[in-house]
Scaffold this motif. Structure first.
Motif, mmCIF file in Angstrom:
data_model
loop_
_atom_site.group_PDB
_atom_site.id
_atom_site.type_symbol
_atom_site.label_atom_id
_atom_site.label_comp_id
_atom_site.label_asym_id
_atom_site.label_seq_id
_atom_site.Cartn_x
_atom_site.Cartn_y
_atom_site.Cartn_z
ATOM 1 N N HIS A 1 1.888 -3.866 3.252
ATOM 2 C CA HIS A 1 2.837 -3.394 3.369
ATOM 3 C C HIS A 1 3.891 -3.649 2.230
ATOM 4 O O HIS A 1 4.462 -2.752 1.794
ATOM 5 N N ASP A 2 4.073 -5.035 1.712
ATOM 6 C CA ASP A 2 4.543 -5.235 0.498
ATOM 7 C C ASP A 2 4.156 -4.292 -0.805
ATOM 8 O O ASP A 2 4.787 -4.009 -1.573
ATOM 9 N N HIS A 3 2.945 -4.449 -0.710
ATOM 10 C CA HIS A 3 2.194 -3.705 -1.872
ATOM 11 C C HIS A 3 2.544 -2.173 -1.805
ATOM 12 O O HIS A 3 2.808 -1.422 -2.947
ATOM 13 N N LEU A 4 2.554 -1.553 -0.688
ATOM 14 C CA LEU A 4 2.954 -0.052 -0.552
ATOM 15 C C LEU A 4 4.308 0.065 -0.848
ATOM 16 O O LEU A 4 4.530 1.210 -1.610
ATOM 17 N N ALA A 5 5.046 -0.982 -0.568
ATOM 18 C CA ALA A 5 6.459 -0.720 -0.700
ATOM 19 C C ALA A 5 6.894 -0.722 -2.226
ATOM 20 O O ALA A 5 7.559 -0.007 -2.774
ATOM 21 N N ALA B 1 8.308 2.076 -7.454
ATOM 22 C CA ALA B 1 7.781 2.187 -8.698
ATOM 23 C C ALA B 1 7.555 3.656 -8.929
ATOM 24 O O ALA B 1 7.803 4.275 -9.995
ATOM 25 N N SER B 2 7.149 4.513 -8.023
ATOM 26 C CA SER B 2 6.890 5.867 -8.248
ATOM 27 C C SER B 2 8.005 6.767 -8.056
ATOM 28 O O SER B 2 7.861 7.904 -8.337
ATOM 29 N N GLU C 1 -0.862 1.863 -9.562
ATOM 30 C CA GLU C 1 0.131 1.041 -10.319
ATOM 31 C C GLU C 1 -0.080 1.218 -11.732
ATOM 32 O O GLU C 1 -1.337 1.292 -12.371
ATOM 33 N N PRO C 2 1.068 1.152 -12.723
ATOM 34 C CA PRO C 2 0.796 1.231 -14.071
ATOM 35 C C PRO C 2 0.021 0.075 -14.538
ATOM 36 O O PRO C 2 0.130 -1.094 -13.969
#
Length: 239
Positions: free
Chosen positions: A189-193, A198-199, A238-239
């Motif tokens: 969920h942290d990664h998704l957030a 960022a997007s 992710e960039p």
């Protein structure tokens, strides 16, 4: 408890059936095999058809009578497709037989007895048993191979054992199918957030988007493999 459950094969004609029966036993956790006057044993065919259960075949005991095979048993169940003129208790359902047999095996040896491939157990051999059991089958074609009969009754015994609370049986599952830990879900969920922020997907600081998505994934209950796939998807964005 399963170690107290003995499988007895009486005058087996084909040695391959001994190996196939040993295989059926091992898949259900049974290890005690006794052979009464087998026509040909030991034999390479028995080991070949054991297919991984060679230890059961090699550990089988050979005796010269059914009486010798079951003399220490407190319950002896003869498998028979035909009803005999013997006043023995008869199990119409293998499931009921297995529950009783497993209960007795908690403290004492018990036995499942199987007869010859062609005509089963004789009346004298049935008299050595305390009970009979039949496997319900198609009345127009109820013929089971010896090892198939062993497999059916061994399965019922194993099922009765594993359903007892004290068995401690846990079905094995691949690691990927296990549920992720709370820590693994938190990292997801942290990664998704981070990706959503960022997007530019999340633009309002007080939006409840994250909470709705957490509820969505809580209902979906992704397993570890699926969560890993989702993490990989996020990483690719992710960039």
């Amino acid at each position: 408890m399963l170690a107290n459950i003995r499988v007895v094969l009486v005058q087996t004609y084909h040695p391959g059936n001994i190996g196939a029966s040993a295989r059926a036993m091992k898949t259900m956790g049974l290890t005690d095999l006794v052979l009464v006057n087998p026509r040909q044993f030991p034999d390479p065919e028995a080991s070949r058809l054991a297919a991984g259960a060679e230890d059961i075949v090699e550990g089988a005991r050979v005796v010269d009578s059914l009486e010798a095979a079951v003399t220490d048993c407190v319950q002896v169940v003869g498998a028979s497709a035909r009803l005999r003129n013997q006043p023995l208790p008869h199990y119409d359902e293998p499931e009921a037989m297995a529950r009783d047999l497993v209960g007795q095996a908690e403290h004492d040896p018990v036995a499942l007895v199987f007869g010859r491939e062609r005509f089963g157990l004789t009346n004298d051999e049935i008299r050595c048993c305390s009970h009979q059991v039949s496997i319900p089958a198609n009345p127009d074609y109820g013929i089971l191979n010896l090892s198939q009969a062993v497999q059916v009754l061994a399965y019922e015994v194993f099922k009765a054992w594993r359903q007892r609370p004290e068995s401690g049986y846990l079905p094995q599952r691949p690691t990927q199918e296990r549920q992720p830990s709370r820590e693994e879900l938190a990292h997801f969920h942290d990664h998704l957030a981070r990706v959503m922020q960022a997007s530019g997907f999340i633009t309002q600081p007080h939006a409840r988007t994250e909470q709705h998505l957490q509820a969505l994934f809580a209902r979906a209950q992704p397993n570890r493999k699926e969560l890993s796939l989702l993490r990989g998807l996020l990483a690719s964005l992710e960039p």
